[in-house]
Design a protein around this motif. Structure first.
Motif, PDB file in Angstrom:
ATOM      1  N   VAL A 179       0.830  -1.207   0.000  1.00  0.00           N
ATOM      2  CA  VAL A 179       0.000   0.000   0.000  1.00  0.00           C
ATOM      3  C   VAL A 179       0.867   1.262   0.000  1.00  0.00           C
ATOM      4  CG1 VAL A 179      -1.890   1.201   1.168  1.00  0.00           C
ATOM      5  CG2 VAL A 179      -1.764  -1.289   1.244  1.00  0.00           C
ATOM      6  N   PHE A 180       0.603   2.138  -0.963  1.00  0.00           N
ATOM      7  CA  PHE A 180       1.331   3.394  -1.113  1.00  0.00           C
ATOM      8  C   PHE A 180       0.313   4.532  -1.066  1.00  0.00           C
ATOM      9  CE2 PHE A 180       3.357  -0.043  -3.312  1.00  0.00           C
ATOM     10  CZ  PHE A 180       4.694   0.071  -2.961  1.00  0.00           C
ATOM     11  N   ALA A 181       0.718   5.649  -0.457  1.00  0.00           N
ATOM     12  CA  ALA A 181      -0.218   6.776  -0.392  1.00  0.00           C
ATOM     13  C   ALA A 181       0.545   8.079  -0.554  1.00  0.00           C
ATOM     14  CB  ALA A 181      -0.975   6.749   0.939  1.00  0.00           C
ATOM     15  N   THR A 182      -0.048   8.995  -1.304  1.00  0.00           N
ATOM     16  CA  THR A 182       0.652  10.233  -1.627  1.00  0.00           C
ATOM     17  C   THR A 182      -0.278  11.439  -1.485  1.00  0.00           C
ATOM     18  OG1 THR A 182       0.048   9.986  -3.963  1.00  0.00           O
ATOM     19  CG2 THR A 182       2.194   9.145  -3.314  1.00  0.00           C
ATOM     20  N   ASP A 183       0.335  12.588  -1.302  1.00  0.00           N
ATOM     21  CA  ASP A 183      -0.412  13.837  -1.304  1.00  0.00           C
ATOM     22  C   ASP A 183       0.594  14.964  -1.550  1.00  0.00           C
ATOM     23  OD1 ASP A 183      -3.464  14.508  -0.103  1.00  0.00           O
ATOM     24  OD2 ASP A 183      -2.098  16.221  -0.188  1.00  0.00           O
ATOM     25  N   ILE A 184       0.107  16.089  -2.019  1.00  0.00           N
ATOM     26  CA  ILE A 184       0.965  17.265  -2.217  1.00  0.00           C
ATOM     27  C   ILE A 184       1.228  17.953  -0.868  1.00  0.00           C
ATOM     28  CG2 ILE A 184      -0.910  18.926  -2.613  1.00  0.00           C
ATOM     29  CD1 ILE A 184       0.688  20.150  -4.875  1.00  0.00           C
ATOM     30  N   ASN A 185       0.337  17.709   0.091  1.00  0.00           N
ATOM     31  CA  ASN A 185       0.384  18.429   1.378  1.00  0.00           C
ATOM     32  C   ASN A 185       1.070  17.556   2.436  1.00  0.00           C
ATOM     33  OD1 ASN A 185      -0.292  19.473   3.921  1.00  0.00           O
ATOM     34  ND2 ASN A 185      -2.202  20.350   3.178  1.00  0.00           N
ATOM     35  N   THR A 186       2.289  17.944   2.826  1.00  0.00           N
ATOM     36  CA  THR A 186       3.072  17.085   3.728  1.00  0.00           C
ATOM     37  C   THR A 186       2.509  17.077   5.155  1.00  0.00           C
ATOM     38  OG1 THR A 186       4.602  18.929   3.997  1.00  0.00           O
ATOM     39  CG2 THR A 186       5.274  17.189   2.482  1.00  0.00           C
ATOM     40  N   ASP A 187       1.782  18.122   5.556  1.00  0.00           N
ATOM     41  CA  ASP A 187       1.130  18.084   6.884  1.00  0.00           C
ATOM     42  C   ASP A 187       0.103  16.957   6.922  1.00  0.00           C
ATOM     43  OD1 ASP A 187       2.571  20.229   7.668  1.00  0.00           O
ATOM     44  OD2 ASP A 187       0.909  21.658   7.755  1.00  0.00           O
ATOM     45  N   MET A 188      -0.603  16.783   5.796  1.00  0.00           N
ATOM     46  CA  MET A 188      -1.613  15.713   5.723  1.00  0.00           C
ATOM     47  C   MET A 188      -0.945  14.346   5.779  1.00  0.00           C
ATOM     48  SD  MET A 188      -4.545  16.888   5.835  1.00  0.00           S
ATOM     49  CE  MET A 188      -4.112  18.326   6.761  1.00  0.00           C
ATOM     50  N   LEU A 189       0.214  14.213   5.128  1.00  0.00           N
ATOM     51  CA  LEU A 189       0.918  12.921   5.156  1.00  0.00           C
ATOM     52  C   LEU A 189       1.359  12.596   6.580  1.00  0.00           C
ATOM     53  CD1 LEU A 189       3.074  13.268   1.911  1.00  0.00           C
ATOM     54  CD2 LEU A 189       1.070  11.824   2.233  1.00  0.00           C
ATOM     55  N   GLU A 190       1.831  13.616   7.315  1.00  0.00           N
ATOM     56  CA  GLU A 190       2.238  13.391   8.715  1.00  0.00           C
ATOM     57  C   GLU A 190       1.029  12.950   9.533  1.00  0.00           C
ATOM     58  OE1 GLU A 190       5.246  13.172   9.944  1.00  0.00           O
ATOM     59  OE2 GLU A 190       5.876  13.510   7.883  1.00  0.00           O
ATOM     60  N   SER A 191      -0.095  13.608   9.310  1.00  0.00           N
ATOM     61  CA  SER A 191      -1.311  13.255  10.041  1.00  0.00           C
ATOM     62  C   SER A 191      -1.749  11.818   9.699  1.00  0.00           C
ATOM     63  CB  SER A 191      -2.371  14.293   9.698  1.00  0.00           C
ATOM     64  OG  SER A 191      -3.618  13.840  10.020  1.00  0.00           O
ATOM     65  N   ALA A 192      -1.606  11.446   8.427  1.00  0.00           N
ATOM     66  CA  ALA A 192      -1.967  10.081   8.009  1.00  0.00           C
ATOM     67  C   ALA A 192      -1.069   9.058   8.710  1.00  0.00           C
ATOM     68  CB  ALA A 192      -1.850   9.953   6.493  1.00  0.00           C
ATOM     69  N   LYS A 193       0.228   9.377   8.797  1.00  0.00           N
ATOM     70  CA  LYS A 193       1.154   8.447   9.463  1.00  0.00           C
ATOM     71  C   LYS A 193       0.809   8.305  10.937  1.00  0.00           C
ATOM     72  CE  LYS A 193       5.130   9.693   6.727  1.00  0.00           C
ATOM     73  NZ  LYS A 193       6.344  10.472   6.695  1.00  0.00           N
ATOM     74  N   ARG A 194       0.441   9.423  11.574  1.00  0.00           N
ATOM     75  CA  ARG A 194       0.097   9.378  13.009  1.00  0.00           C
ATOM     76  C   ARG A 194      -1.175   8.578  13.244  1.00  0.00           C
ATOM     77  NH1 ARG A 194       1.499  14.720  13.167  1.00  0.00           N
ATOM     78  NH2 ARG A 194      -0.652  15.403  12.974  1.00  0.00           N
ATOM     79  N   GLY A 195      -2.155   8.720  12.353  1.00  0.00           N
ATOM     80  CA  GLY A 195      -3.403   7.952  12.461  1.00  0.00           C
ATOM     81  C   GLY A 195      -4.213   8.273  13.698  1.00  0.00           C
ATOM     82  N   VAL A 196      -4.177   9.520  14.110  1.00  0.00           N
ATOM     83  CA  VAL A 196      -4.975   9.936  15.280  1.00  0.00           C
ATOM     84  C   VAL A 196      -5.973  10.994  14.809  1.00  0.00           C
ATOM     85  CG1 VAL A 196      -4.943  10.929  17.603  1.00  0.00           C
ATOM     86  CG2 VAL A 196      -2.995   9.556  16.808  1.00  0.00           C
ATOM     87  N   TYR A 197      -7.255  10.736  15.084  1.00  0.00           N
ATOM     88  CA  TYR A 197      -8.299  11.644  14.600  1.00  0.00           C
ATOM     89  C   TYR A 197      -9.179  12.095  15.745  1.00  0.00           C
ATOM     90  CZ  TYR A 197      -6.550   9.461  10.410  1.00  0.00           C
ATOM     91  OH  TYR A 197      -5.710   8.992   9.432  1.00  0.00           O
ATOM     92  N   ARG A 198      -9.916  13.170  15.522  1.00  0.00           N
ATOM     93  CA  ARG A 198     -10.826  13.639  16.575  1.00  0.00           C
ATOM     94  C   ARG A 198     -12.065  12.754  16.603  1.00  0.00           C
ATOM     95  NH1 ARG A 198     -11.972  19.454  16.078  1.00  0.00           N
ATOM     96  NH2 ARG A 198     -13.445  18.886  17.684  1.00  0.00           N
ATOM     97  N   TYR A 199     -12.465  12.366  17.798  1.00  0.00           N
ATOM     98  CA  TYR A 199     -13.593  11.443  17.931  1.00  0.00           C
ATOM     99  C   TYR A 199     -14.917  12.129  17.628  1.00  0.00           C
ATOM    100  CZ  TYR A 199     -17.152   8.625  20.250  1.00  0.00           C
ATOM    101  OH  TYR A 199     -18.289   7.929  20.531  1.00  0.00           O
ATOM    102  N   ARG A 200     -15.165  13.251  18.315  1.00  0.00           N
ATOM    103  CA  ARG A 200     -16.499  13.866  18.182  1.00  0.00           C
ATOM    104  C   ARG A 200     -16.747  14.402  16.770  1.00  0.00           C
ATOM    105  NH1 ARG A 200     -16.228  14.431  23.655  1.00  0.00           N
ATOM    106  NH2 ARG A 200     -14.710  16.098  23.645  1.00  0.00           N
ATOM    107  N   PHE A 201     -15.682  14.919  16.163  1.00  0.00           N
ATOM    108  CA  PHE A 201     -15.795  15.475  14.819  1.00  0.00           C
ATOM    109  C   PHE A 201     -16.128  14.374  13.795  1.00  0.00           C
ATOM    110  CE2 PHE A 201     -13.709  17.061  10.884  1.00  0.00           C
ATOM    111  CZ  PHE A 201     -14.447  18.221  10.750  1.00  0.00           C
ATOM    112  N   ASN A 202     -15.761  13.148  14.157  1.00  0.00           N
ATOM    113  CA  ASN A 202     -15.853  12.054  13.187  1.00  0.00           C
ATOM    114  C   ASN A 202     -16.827  10.961  13.603  1.00  0.00           C
ATOM    115  OD1 ASN A 202     -13.743  12.836  11.218  1.00  0.00           O
ATOM    116  ND2 ASN A 202     -12.456  12.771  13.027  1.00  0.00           N
TER     117      ASN A 202
END
Ligand SMILES: C[S@@+](CC[C@H](N)C(=O)[O-])C[C@H]1O[C@@H](n2cnc3c(N)ncnc32)[C@H](O)[C@@H]1O
Length: 280
Positions: A128-151
């Protein structure tokens, strides 16, 4: 309100100092993004342009602000149901399955696929490979931590795709959320399990400038809710690149409001919102 000339001036000023090129982004939404940046930073267009040209870090920040990063776990649950019952079973016999998420944002789409693959006993054979132009988003994807109530609707989507079977209402699997993520209501967080976080290779990639950077073709390419921000010319170029990098019978998966226009559409057979590459 910015004029079209203002937008062109802004795009040209970025092109002068970097390889980012937004001239084939769809005009209306791009203009709205610049207007938002001006309001958020409380500056005029001329000030914005002058800072972009002097300050590389500021330019990178603006590039991140331009992108729209909305995403969700199992977004459009019908698509995931189609993948589960109609597409992935046909790949079960393959030794390996190559998957690319282009424009993955903060990674919820990637985690959705990993969870589905695991439920179908296909996790180990997937690359599995994943890409984006926005490196902040890639860091967030690697961390895999999301807001509970928002989601909160994550859990609904998860139930529909992973626990229920729309073809047989009596077939309900008891899959605990904790198999894949930990919910901490006090901290307002959802944290993806380590075995999921460790699976994907994330890279910065710009669909405007870059071709396939992974030295492999793919069985499935996701590019959902990304080309909607591009004009027809750029959409066709990107789809052509995907078509060249899919195996025969490989699938291209676009967003619910996206479709393939122009001659490149002949390379694909469309079923239930998925594009299957035709054999030539
Ligand atoms: C709305 S999100 C879609 C996220 C996910 N695919 C989904 O459908 O839930 C669009 C993503 O495309 C990315 N993007 C925009 N322009 C891009 C480009 N030229 N190359 C690569 N990614 C781009 C943005 O940074 C953003 O994360």
């Amino acid at each position: 309100m910015l004029s079209n000339d203002d937008v062109t001036k802004f795009i040209n000023s970025i092109k002068l100092v970097s390889r980012y090129n937004f001239e084939d982004y769809s005009e209306r939404s791009f203009k709205r993004r610049i207007e938002k940046i001006l309001v958020d930073n409380k500056i005029s267009l001329n000030e914005l342009i002058s800072r972009i040209q002097k300050d590389k870090d500021f330019l990178e920040k603006i590039i991140k602000d331009i992108t729209v990063n909305t995403t969700e776990l199992f977004r459009d649950s019908e698509l995931w149901i189609t993948l589960k019952y109609r597409v992935l079973p046909n790949l079960k016999k393959n030794k390996s399955i190559f998957i690319w998420h282009a424009g993955c944002s903060s990674g919820q789409e990637v985690y959705s696929m990993l969870i589905l693959l695991n439920e179908l006993d296909m996790f180990d054979k997937a690359k599995v490979f994943a890409t984006d132009i926005n490196t902040d988003m890639l860091e967030s994807a690697k961390r895999g931590v999301y807001r509970y109530r928002f989601n909160l609707n994550y859990l609904d989507n998860f139930d529909k795709v992973i626990k229920e079977n729309p073809y047989n209402y009596e077939d309900v699997k008891d899959v605990p959320y904790s198999k894949y993520f930990e919910i901490d209501k006090a901290k307002d967080s959802v944290t993806m399990a380590k075995f999921l976080r460790d699976k994907t290779i994330y890279r910065k990639h710009d669909l405007v400038n870059d071709k396939n950077i992974f030295y492999s073709k793919f069985d499935i390419i996701f590019c959902r809710n990304v080309i909607i921000y591009f004009n027809n010319k750029l959409q066709n170029r990107v789809i052509e690149m995907f078509s060249n990098n899919l195996y025969r019978d490989g699938h291209l998966i676009l967003g619910a409001h996206e479709s393939i226009l122009g001659a490149v559409a002949n390379n694909f057979e469309r079923t239930k919102g998925l594009y299957k590459k035709k054999a030539f």
